[in-house]
Design an enzyme around this catalytic site. Sequence first.
Site, short mmCIF file in Angstrom:
data_model
loop_
_atom_site.label_atom_id
_atom_site.label_comp_id
_atom_site.label_asym_id
_atom_site.label_seq_id
_atom_site.Cartn_x
_atom_site.Cartn_y
_atom_site.Cartn_z
N ARG A 1 0.86 -1.18 0.00
CA ARG A 1 0.00 0.00 0.00
C ARG A 1 0.90 1.23 0.00
O ARG A 1 1.41 1.65 1.03
CB ARG A 1 -0.88 -0.03 1.25
CG ARG A 1 -2.00 1.01 1.25
CD ARG A 1 -2.55 1.16 2.66
NE ARG A 1 -1.65 1.96 3.48
CZ ARG A 1 -1.47 1.79 4.79
NH1 ARG A 1 -2.07 0.82 5.43
NH2 ARG A 1 -0.64 2.60 5.46
N HIS B 1 -3.62 4.37 4.57
CA HIS B 1 -4.71 3.40 4.68
C HIS B 1 -6.00 4.01 4.16
O HIS B 1 -6.71 3.41 3.35
CB HIS B 1 -4.88 2.97 6.14
CG HIS B 1 -6.05 2.08 6.37
ND1 HIS B 1 -6.10 0.78 5.93
CD2 HIS B 1 -7.24 2.31 6.98
CE1 HIS B 1 -7.25 0.24 6.26
NE2 HIS B 1 -7.96 1.15 6.89
N TYR C 1 4.24 5.72 11.21
CA TYR C 1 4.55 4.35 11.60
C TYR C 1 5.40 3.57 10.59
O TYR C 1 5.73 2.41 10.85
CB TYR C 1 3.26 3.57 11.89
CG TYR C 1 2.24 3.58 10.77
CD1 TYR C 1 2.36 2.71 9.68
CD2 TYR C 1 1.16 4.44 10.80
CE1 TYR C 1 1.42 2.72 8.66
CE2 TYR C 1 0.21 4.45 9.78
CZ TYR C 1 0.34 3.59 8.71
OH TYR C 1 -0.60 3.59 7.70
#
Length: 382
Positions: free
Chosen positions: A276, A280, A289
């Site tokens: 990805r 998100h 993160y």
Amino acid sequence: MTVESTAARKPRRSSKRTSAAKTPQSSEPQLVQLLTPEGERVEHPDYRIDLSADELRALYRDMVLTRRFDAEATALQRQGELGLWASLLGQEAAQIGSGRALRDDDYVFPTYREHGVAWCRGVDPTNLLGMFRGVNHGGWDPNSNNFHLYTIVIGSQTLHATGYAMGVAKDGADSAVIAYFGDGASSQGDVAESFTFAAVYNAPVVFFCQNNQWAISEPTERQTRVPLYQRAQGYGFPGVRVDGNDVLACLAVTKDALERARRGEGPSLVEAFTYRMGAHTTSDDPTKYRADEERAAWEAKDPILRLRTYLEKQEFADAAFFAALDEESESLGKRVREAVRAMPDPAPLAMFEHAYVDGSPLVDEERAQFVAYQASFAEEGN
């Protein structure tokens, strides 16, 4: 566009079906690959596919236009035209490859990120945006394209797909069902239950897991101690890991799994190992993160770039083709932008419609309360 050619495969022992054989050119993790990140065609002992230049260009067009639509939707959200958007950036090969492996009579149960699969099923891209703008509950008739409405609840669509596939088998049809979900959803109980039912009832369903490495902010290693495709072994059906950035491999592997389901050989699990590249959703900040170096490494494996490299090396596409596609891409972006801004706001009471086929006393009560609530504002103004 429908890819007409089939994925031919050599005879193999059943034990190979539960492993992801490695080609000499591939590196860990082991996976099925037919097109390297450098745009080189490679052979695989279990999966082969032969496509014409026209079909290869069509796959490239699918991925480019899907990415353009996705980028436009992200921009529209940033401009306040959409409440939220879940980008597929980086996952185009997994979705277009698997989507073009489907027959018209197969049925698809997506999550909320399968914009490329929706494109393959003929769903107008603008219809995907109504829910994210808050003007409808989906925007298309699932039975018109055999493409179910987007599912926000994580993992629940795998149960819907399994139940539908069980019905297909009882009806004696030779069509197949495919359920899409992510690596994070694989930790849901619904997915485990769907695996159990599908295996026990030999349902003609393909579980297609897009392992994009991150379940929001949780990496895959916090989801499982073994590769996801190996979970299928515990349920008694085959699993395979495919290079999710290789559209040719995704097409070949998915076609094989679908044909297996149609022959009455039961479910399969396909793990598309991809990434990805975006957030998100547009409410997420992946810089919190994950490292920039990780994304950079995956950008070198870009699914669109590798197919373009192959097309250019083989002289299957020229500058005129790419220029025309750029124009078509911009036209698509403009059409999507104009369509979203022209979407009418729904009537406030529309939220109570279509909750139940035959109505519900509870919904009727809630509707009456909402009408009274709205009327109270008019009374205060007098």
